[in-house]
Design a protein around this motif. Structure first.
Motif, mmCIF file in Angstrom:
data_model
loop_
_atom_site.group_PDB
_atom_site.id
_atom_site.type_symbol
_atom_site.label_atom_id
_atom_site.label_comp_id
_atom_site.label_asym_id
_atom_site.label_seq_id
_atom_site.Cartn_x
_atom_site.Cartn_y
_atom_site.Cartn_z
ATOM 1 N N HIS A 148 0.830 -1.217 0.000
ATOM 2 C CA HIS A 148 0.000 0.000 0.000
ATOM 3 C C HIS A 148 0.861 1.263 0.000
ATOM 4 O O HIS A 148 0.539 2.243 -0.673
ATOM 5 C CB HIS A 148 -0.964 -0.021 1.195
ATOM 6 C CG HIS A 148 -2.142 -0.932 0.991
ATOM 7 N ND1 HIS A 148 -3.258 -0.930 1.799
ATOM 8 C CD2 HIS A 148 -2.382 -1.892 0.052
ATOM 9 C CE1 HIS A 148 -4.129 -1.838 1.368
ATOM 10 N NE2 HIS A 148 -3.613 -2.436 0.318
ATOM 11 N N LEU A 203 1.932 2.410 -3.466
ATOM 12 C CA LEU A 203 0.901 2.777 -4.447
ATOM 13 C C LEU A 203 1.062 4.220 -4.938
ATOM 14 O O LEU A 203 1.565 5.075 -4.194
ATOM 15 C CB LEU A 203 -0.494 2.631 -3.819
ATOM 16 C CG LEU A 203 -0.999 1.198 -3.632
ATOM 17 C CD1 LEU A 203 -2.221 1.191 -2.701
ATOM 18 C CD2 LEU A 203 -1.358 0.567 -4.984
ATOM 19 N N SER A 236 -1.002 6.525 -5.030
ATOM 20 C CA SER A 236 -1.672 7.496 -4.144
ATOM 21 C C SER A 236 -0.885 7.732 -2.856
ATOM 22 O O SER A 236 -1.224 8.619 -2.068
ATOM 23 C CB SER A 236 -3.071 6.996 -3.787
ATOM 24 O OG SER A 236 -2.960 5.698 -3.222
ATOM 25 N N ASN A 286 4.228 6.169 -4.414
ATOM 26 C CA ASN A 286 4.420 5.988 -5.857
ATOM 27 C C ASN A 286 5.802 5.429 -6.195
ATOM 28 O O ASN A 286 6.579 6.066 -6.905
ATOM 29 C CB ASN A 286 4.173 7.324 -6.584
ATOM 30 C CG ASN A 286 4.023 7.135 -8.078
ATOM 31 O OD1 ASN A 286 3.759 6.021 -8.552
ATOM 32 N ND2 ASN A 286 4.207 8.192 -8.833
ATOM 33 N N HIS A 337 1.850 -3.102 -7.595
ATOM 34 C CA HIS A 337 0.910 -2.437 -8.525
ATOM 35 C C HIS A 337 1.492 -2.306 -9.934
ATOM 36 O O HIS A 337 0.750 -2.218 -10.902
ATOM 37 C CB HIS A 337 0.459 -1.066 -7.985
ATOM 38 C CG HIS A 337 1.561 -0.061 -7.906
ATOM 39 N ND1 HIS A 337 2.385 0.065 -6.813
ATOM 40 C CD2 HIS A 337 1.987 0.876 -8.795
ATOM 41 C CE1 HIS A 337 3.255 1.026 -7.023
ATOM 42 N NE2 HIS A 337 3.052 1.541 -8.214
ATOM 43 N N ASP A 362 -3.139 -1.232 -9.876
ATOM 44 C CA ASP A 362 -3.472 -0.647 -8.560
ATOM 45 C C ASP A 362 -4.599 -1.413 -7.877
ATOM 46 O O ASP A 362 -4.578 -1.630 -6.663
ATOM 47 C CB ASP A 362 -3.930 0.813 -8.706
ATOM 48 C CG ASP A 362 -2.828 1.705 -9.242
ATOM 49 O OD1 ASP A 362 -1.743 1.183 -9.562
ATOM 50 O OD2 ASP A 362 -3.070 2.922 -9.343
ATOM 51 N N ASP A 363 -5.613 -1.804 -8.686
ATOM 52 C CA ASP A 363 -6.789 -2.449 -8.079
ATOM 53 C C ASP A 363 -6.399 -3.751 -7.371
ATOM 54 O O ASP A 363 -6.732 -3.983 -6.204
ATOM 55 C CB ASP A 363 -7.896 -2.692 -9.131
ATOM 56 C CG ASP A 363 -7.377 -3.295 -10.446
ATOM 57 O OD1 ASP A 363 -6.165 -3.591 -10.543
ATOM 58 O OD2 ASP A 363 -8.198 -3.489 -11.368
ATOM 59 N N ILE A 400 -4.159 -3.178 -4.220
ATOM 60 C CA ILE A 400 -4.927 -2.798 -3.015
ATOM 61 C C ILE A 400 -5.554 -4.059 -2.409
ATOM 62 O O ILE A 400 -5.475 -4.309 -1.200
ATOM 63 C CB ILE A 400 -6.027 -1.765 -3.367
ATOM 64 C CG1 ILE A 400 -5.387 -0.430 -3.762
ATOM 65 C CG2 ILE A 400 -6.999 -1.575 -2.196
ATOM 66 C CD1 ILE A 400 -6.345 0.579 -4.383
#
Ligand code: FPP
Ligand code: MG
Length: 306
Positions: free
Chosen positions: A94, A97, A99, A102, A113, A118-119, A122
């Motif tokens: 996480h 990610l 967000s 990065n 990711h 990304d989906d 997560i």
């Protein structure tokens, strides 16, 4: 002759490298068999991709070492040791990610990711987090049920807003603010990094049914090495290469993050880390030779180069 006698009478020096290597093999084997591929394959592959990507396995090893120190066995602690690594791994998935930090590389490989999107990254993190708790609750053997519940509660407290999540929020809020205080920086690190190292040590002792006084002493040890670990992390971000770290170095400066070297300079930061390790080792004085693994891990934390 005198030399030979000396060799016979001198206590054997504890070999940390060998100890870490042996324990790492055990942890890797346990992690590999902890998650089987099932349907839908993609999510299990994504979870296994990051969980089995290597790393120092410091948290599981601390849990095993503390359990043994306080009278328990490796077998009693292994499910919790694996759960700690699942939690650590999910926090890094996480953290990397777009967000959040990065980042493109972790443990020398493309981040989760980057490979799965990304989906799925997560969800792989969520899957690992949930499975960590299931794993402790269903796989722990020869431990009193009340102690298993205590470990589950300790892990929940450690990952939530009172621990990793809280530390990460303040860390994100502090980006681009290199002038934050030493107190805020310490809050970030005791929560984001220190909390899970503390849980690793404390849970090992809980599983072994250790006395409160031992748990407190070992928790003090863990808090000291936790902060030292982070100071060295900050130093390595400046002094080490991408290859050494298996991730992009120099990110703190780029994100204008306050770090210990930015507050104190490199030399004072190293000195502080050494002071913390000395304090951690002082907490172990009552345990004699049995605590050599924990002493050696503390020393390793300030001498590591990756
Ligand atoms: C790496 O720090 C990140 C962490 C130590 C933890 C981050 C925590 C979260 C993302 C919260 C996770 C959620 C739960 C539920 C536990 P860093 O960015 O300073 O280090 P790095 O350079 O290795 O990325
Ligand atoms: Mg990061």
């Amino acid at each position: 002759m005198v030399q030979a006698d000396k060799k016979l009478t001198e206590p054997k020096k504890f070999d940390l490298n060998n100890y870490l290597k042996q324990k790492k093999v055990l942890v890797e084997q346990a992690l590999d068999s902890s998650i089987a591929i099932a349907r839908p394959e993609k999510i299990y592959e994504a979870m296994r991709y990051s969980l089995l990507a290597g790393g120092k396995r410091l948290r599981p090893i601390l849990c095993l070492a503390t359990c043994e120190l306080t009278g328990g066995t490796i077998e009693m602690a292994m499910p919790t040791a694996c759960a700690l690594e699942m939690i650590h791994t999910m926090s890094l998935i996480h953290d990397d990610l777009p967000s959040m930090d990065n980042d493109d590389f972790r443990r020398g490989k493309p981040t989760n990711h980057k490979v799965y999107g990304d989906d799925i990254a997560i969800l792989a993190g969520d899957g690992l987090l949930a499975y960590a708790f299931e794993y402790v609750a269903t796989q722990t053997q020869n431990v009193k049920a009340e102690n298993i519940i205590k470990v589950v509660a300790c892990l929940g407290h450690t990952v939530g807003a009172a621990g990793l999540v809280g530390g990460q929020v303040l860390d994100l809020e502090s980006e681009g603010k290199p002038d934050i205080t030493a107190e805020t920086l310490s809050f970030i690190h005791t929560h984001k990094t220190g909390a899970l190292l503390n849980a690793s040590v404390v849970s090992g002792a809980i599983l072994a049914d250790a006395q409160k006084a031992d748990i407190n002493r070992l928790s003090n040890y863990a808090q000291n090495i936790g902060l030292a670990f982070q100071i060295i992390d900050d130093i390595l971000d400046i002094t080490a290469t991408d290859e050494q770290l298996g991730k992009t170095a120099g990110k703190d400066l780029e994100a204008q993050k306050a770090t210990y070297p930015s507050l104190w300079g490199l030399e004072k930061s190293r000195f502080k880390a050494q002071e913390l390790v000395d304090s951690a080792i002082a907490e172990l004085s009552t345990y004699g030779a049995k605590a050599e693994p924990l002493r050696a891990v503390a020393k390793y934390i300030v001498t590591r180069d990756r």
